[in-house]
Enzyme design. Structure first.
Site, PDB file in Angstrom:
ATOM      1  N   GLU A  79       0.771  -1.027  -0.140  1.00 16.04           N
ATOM      2  CA  GLU A  79      -0.225   0.123   0.116  1.00 16.04           C
ATOM      3  C   GLU A  79       0.981   1.109  -0.196  1.00 16.04           C
ATOM      4  O   GLU A  79       1.759   1.170   1.080  1.00 16.04           O
ATOM      5  CB  GLU A  79      -1.001  -0.566   1.038  1.00 16.04           C
ATOM      6  CG  GLU A  79      -1.734   0.570   1.528  1.00 16.04           C
ATOM      7  CD  GLU A  79      -2.545   0.875   2.133  1.00 16.04           C
ATOM      8  OE1 GLU A  79      -2.959  -0.031   2.760  1.00 16.04           O
ATOM      9  OE2 GLU A  79      -3.503   2.110   2.920  1.00 16.04           O
ATOM     10  N   LYS A 259      -7.202  -0.271  11.841  1.00 13.22           N
ATOM     11  CA  LYS A 259      -6.130  -0.611  10.411  1.00 13.22           C
ATOM     12  C   LYS A 259      -5.262  -0.052   9.954  1.00 13.22           C
ATOM     13  O   LYS A 259      -4.269  -0.297   9.334  1.00 13.22           O
ATOM     14  CB  LYS A 259      -7.821  -1.020   9.292  1.00 13.22           C
ATOM     15  CG  LYS A 259      -7.546  -1.623   8.106  1.00 13.22           C
ATOM     16  CD  LYS A 259      -6.784  -0.531   6.979  1.00 13.22           C
ATOM     17  CE  LYS A 259      -5.604  -1.598   5.908  1.00 13.22           C
ATOM     18  NZ  LYS A 259      -5.034  -1.041   4.525  1.00 13.22           N
ATOM     19  N   ASP A 275       4.501 -14.034  12.006  1.00 11.16           N
ATOM     20  CA  ASP A 275       3.037 -14.643  11.714  1.00 11.16           C
ATOM     21  C   ASP A 275       2.843 -13.346  11.881  1.00 11.16           C
ATOM     22  O   ASP A 275       1.822 -12.858  13.110  1.00 11.16           O
ATOM     23  CB  ASP A 275       2.922 -16.231  12.557  1.00 11.16           C
ATOM     24  CG  ASP A 275       1.262 -15.992  12.260  1.00 11.16           C
ATOM     25  OD1 ASP A 275       0.249 -15.761  11.664  1.00 11.16           O
ATOM     26  OD2 ASP A 275       1.022 -17.342  12.763  1.00 11.16           O
ATOM     27  N   HIS A 372      -2.235  10.997   0.451  1.00 11.30           N
ATOM     28  CA  HIS A 372      -1.964   9.140  -0.660  1.00 11.30           C
ATOM     29  C   HIS A 372      -1.999   9.792  -2.087  1.00 11.30           C
ATOM     30  O   HIS A 372      -1.737   8.543  -2.868  1.00 11.30           O
ATOM     31  CB  HIS A 372      -3.646   8.604  -0.466  1.00 11.30           C
ATOM     32  CG  HIS A 372      -2.959   7.793   1.242  1.00 11.30           C
ATOM     33  ND1 HIS A 372      -4.097   6.561   0.892  1.00 11.30           N
ATOM     34  CD2 HIS A 372      -3.065   8.092   2.383  1.00 11.30           C
ATOM     35  CE1 HIS A 372      -3.990   6.651   2.220  1.00 11.30           C
ATOM     36  NE2 HIS A 372      -2.682   6.747   2.695  1.00 11.30           N
TER      37      HIS A 372
END
Ligand code: NDP
Length: 424
Positions: A79, A259, A275, A372
């Site tokens: 991302e 998130k 993990d 972004h």
């Protein structure tokens, strides 16, 4: 499916051949799988039915000062703007003295679930009385961790209701995350409960709700340092604190807030070879610990300082799983140069807080899209086929336009190419 019988028994090249023979992929596509398999022998030992190594970009986050020491943090993520966001958040905190971290314990939990228990309270008491014996059974199942100074620490029996009881073991797994060693110990305890107490064991497995390895990262930023676009720092700090309160009361916002935190955390965890599903499970379970899903971090204005804190479980190791066998994981460990697994936990929590600061700062000032879109435009240029020098030309042209989307990027690229061919 025709041709895929006993697929797992085939060699790597036989598996690729099947894809060609059964017309699942073209010769060219199979060649792409082959070329991307940089270390096929390693891949074949890591997972079943191995085809190729799927690549993700790795970048370096900068400016992280944690407990007085500066770190370089490799991050693996597809991302755009996550590495930039982490570095930006960390730079704001660096100017204010850096992150402080703390951790009170580094242990893991596993559970043996008993079913059909008729008297839950009496059974709980009886099993608690067997604590020493059951901890010994666990230790005997993985003596090497005991030799390393770790092993089972405590037994904790919880009544779940409906005839269900959870016999929890708290285990010091030293430098490992410990999933496999815990599972071996739990299965030994399950056997003991079955044979000596004739209990009905439903299952034995570690818990990914790892409340015994909580880490806290915090920072204090003079509000004056946050001033931007003519807005005073105090006003921005108050908006940031308000945004953090929204994540405490509204699960819709909390999920996005978290998130954003996990954007950085996952990227750092993946780069460390740990993990990340275990990390995700632990973080989100902890976010709902009081029954409502909430933001994992909090920001508050105290006097002339903006104070931020992120507390969450960080179940990672410095050994075990694929950590020791993937060469790039070792390179990344050399880059971070942390002391041990606890050091890695503290880095990861700090990355989460930096990422969160950058996201909230952007949200309450310019909005998230401005930062972004600059990086997104590069992806847009590549997605419409721009190559090498063309990428920057498309990005520069897109930046001057009021809107950017794929059709517009395609049009811009076509124009650049037309102009180039006219000039030839
Ligand atoms: P391993 O099974 O690889 O065990 C750790 C290994 O590291 C052991 O072989 C241990 O040696 C060795 N080791 C060397 N030095 C140390 C040290 N200082 N401290 C501790 N161990 C040391 O990995 P884990 O048990 O950590 O399990 C992690 C893996 O399990 C991950 O790949 C994860 O994806 C997977 N997993 C996760 C599950 C979940 O989260 N629900 C479920 C099942 C698997 P020795 O043998 O001598 O003790």
């Amino acid at each position: 499916m025709q041709g895929f019988e006993k697929y797992y028994r085939k060699t790597w090249s036989q598996r690729l051949d099947v894809l060609k023979q059964e017309n699942k992929l073209s010769k060219k596509q199979v060649e792409q799988l082959k070329q991307n398999a940089v270390t096929p022998v390693l891949g074949d030992t890591q997972i079943e039915n191995f085809l190729t190594q799927f690549q993700l970009p790795e970048g370096l986050a900068l400016n992280f000062v944690i407990d007085g020491k500066e770190y370089l943090i490799p991050m693996v993520i597809e991302e755009p703007s996550v590495v930039a966001g982490a570095s930006h958040g960390a730079a704001i905190v660096k100017k204010a003295g850096g992150f402080q971290t703390k951790s009170s314990q580094r242990a893991m939990r596993g559970q043996v679930v008993l079913e059909n228990v008729t008297d839950l309270a009496a059974t709980k008491k009886k099993i608690e009385e067997q604590e020493t014996e059951l901890l010994q059974a666990a230790a005997d199942a993985h003596p090497s961790i005991v030799k390393r100074g770790g092993g089972p620490l405590a037994l904790n029996v919880r009544i779940l209701g409906q005839g269900l009881l959870s016999v929890d073991l708290i285990i010091d797994t030293k430098e490992a995350m410990g999933a496999n060693m815990i599972n071996s110990m739990l299965e030994a305890v399950a056997d003991k409960l079955r044979t000596t107490g004739h209990y009905d064991v439903l299952m034995a497995i570690l818990s990914n709700y790892t409340t015994e390895c909580l880490v806290t990262a915090s920072c204090q930023i003079p509000v004056a340092n946050l001033a931007k676009n003519g807005l005073p720092g105090l006003k921005i700090a108050q908006k940031l604190a308000q945004a953090s309160r929204v994540a405490q009361v509204d699960p819709y916002r909390a999920a996005t807030h978290n998130k954003g935190i996990m954007n950085g955390i996952d990227a750092a965890v993946i780069a460390s070879g740990n993990d990340w599903r275990a990390m995700e499970a632990a973080a989100h379970a902890y976010a709902a610990r009081d029954g409502q899903y909430r933001g994992l971090s909090t920001w508050e204005v105290v006097g002339d300082q903006l104070e931020g804190e992120l507390c969450l479980p960080v179940p990672v190791g410095s050994v075990g799983g694929s950590i020791g066998i993937v060469p790039l994981v070792q390179v990344n460990s050399a880059l971070r140069a942390e002391k041990d697994a606890l050091g890695l936990e503290k880095i990861i929590a700090s990355v989460g807080l930096a990422q969160n600061l950058a996201a909230l700062y952007a949200l309450v000032t310019d909005g998230i899209q401005k930062g972004h879109m600059n990086l997104q435009m590069k992806s847009l240029a590549v997605s419409v086929g721009a190559k090498e020098d063309e990428i920057q030309q498309v990005v520069s042209a897109l930046q001057k336009l009021p809107q950017q989307d794929q059709a517009i990027a395609q049009h811009v690229l076509d124009e650049i190419r037309n102009e180039a061919s006219e000039n030839e």
